[in-house]
Enzyme design. Sequence first.
Site, PDB file in Angstrom:
ATOM      1  N   ASP A  52       0.814  -1.206   0.000  1.00  0.00           N
ATOM      2  CA  ASP A  52       0.000   0.000   0.000  1.00  0.00           C
ATOM      3  C   ASP A  52       0.853   1.264   0.000  1.00  0.00           C
ATOM      4  O   ASP A  52       2.065   1.221   0.229  1.00  0.00           O
ATOM      5  CB  ASP A  52      -0.912   0.029   1.229  1.00  0.00           C
ATOM      6  CG  ASP A  52      -1.967  -1.058   1.204  1.00  0.00           C
ATOM      7  OD1 ASP A  52      -2.304  -1.521   0.099  1.00  0.00           O
ATOM      8  OD2 ASP A  52      -2.457  -1.429   2.284  1.00  0.00           O
ATOM      9  N   TYR A 110       6.715 -10.106   7.216  1.00  0.00           N
ATOM     10  CA  TYR A 110       6.520  -8.668   7.429  1.00  0.00           C
ATOM     11  C   TYR A 110       7.000  -8.292   8.827  1.00  0.00           C
ATOM     12  O   TYR A 110       6.926  -9.089   9.763  1.00  0.00           O
ATOM     13  CB  TYR A 110       5.040  -8.290   7.320  1.00  0.00           C
ATOM     14  CG  TYR A 110       4.493  -8.193   5.921  1.00  0.00           C
ATOM     15  CD1 TYR A 110       4.523  -6.986   5.230  1.00  0.00           C
ATOM     16  CD2 TYR A 110       3.917  -9.297   5.304  1.00  0.00           C
ATOM     17  CE1 TYR A 110       3.991  -6.888   3.947  1.00  0.00           C
ATOM     18  CE2 TYR A 110       3.393  -9.212   4.026  1.00  0.00           C
ATOM     19  CZ  TYR A 110       3.435  -7.997   3.350  1.00  0.00           C
ATOM     20  OH  TYR A 110       2.922  -7.905   2.084  1.00  0.00           O
TER      21      TYR A 110
END
Length: 245
Positions: A52, A110
């Site tokens: 994003d 992540y």
Amino acid sequence: MKRVKLTIAYDGTNYCGWQIQPNGITIEEVLNQKLSKITGEDIVVIGASRTDSGVHALGNVAVFDTNSSIPADKFSYALNQKMPEDIVIVKSEEVPLHWHPRYCESKKTYEYRIQNAKIPDPTRRLTHYFVSFDLDVEKMKEAANYFVGTHDFVSFCNVRSEVENTVRTIYSLEVEKEDDELIIRIEGNGFLYNMVRIIVGTLVRVGRGFYAPEQIQEMLEAKNRKAAGVTAPPQGLFLVQISYQ
């Protein structure tokens, strides 16, 4: 014709995410432009993870096909001479023509970084989520255990997500704090839209005392986005690596 795999690191601050869109420049757009200029071909990369706006990466992956005589392992050097300073090609290598970064079995890792202090550090404003409230790290660790395993994560994805299958497997979820830095590290076989940021936002709520750790199980079973916590901001999120079988 050959297929070249790129491992890419970038600071996502100045980009509208990975995927090309009309409202601003993206990582994918920059790669397409630079590769097309180098090869003289109309190059369109295929990315592994569509990060994003504002999200960073240390090891995102993309591939492209080319008839260029440039050796696959030299594309990293050629590209880095033309890239803006906030995008770096870590590695380039040839892969089979059928190899696809999204469809091959993989593990994604992540990290989400939080500055937990009373006063914000301006040098970390673009890479950390600033939380001034006291956080109970032990309760956050306890809550993190409920996410590990195979679950339907529909409660932890953005309502705009259009995927049909919301079942994912989390291999590990660790919460560690050193001084004023809190790092949440998560590994899984794939992630839904905003899934990591919603998990982090929920864990922060646990740390602040809004939720008990065992309520995570109830959120998973509810299969309703409204049952889980808020979405953490993008700047603390890093795609660390994508490991392929």
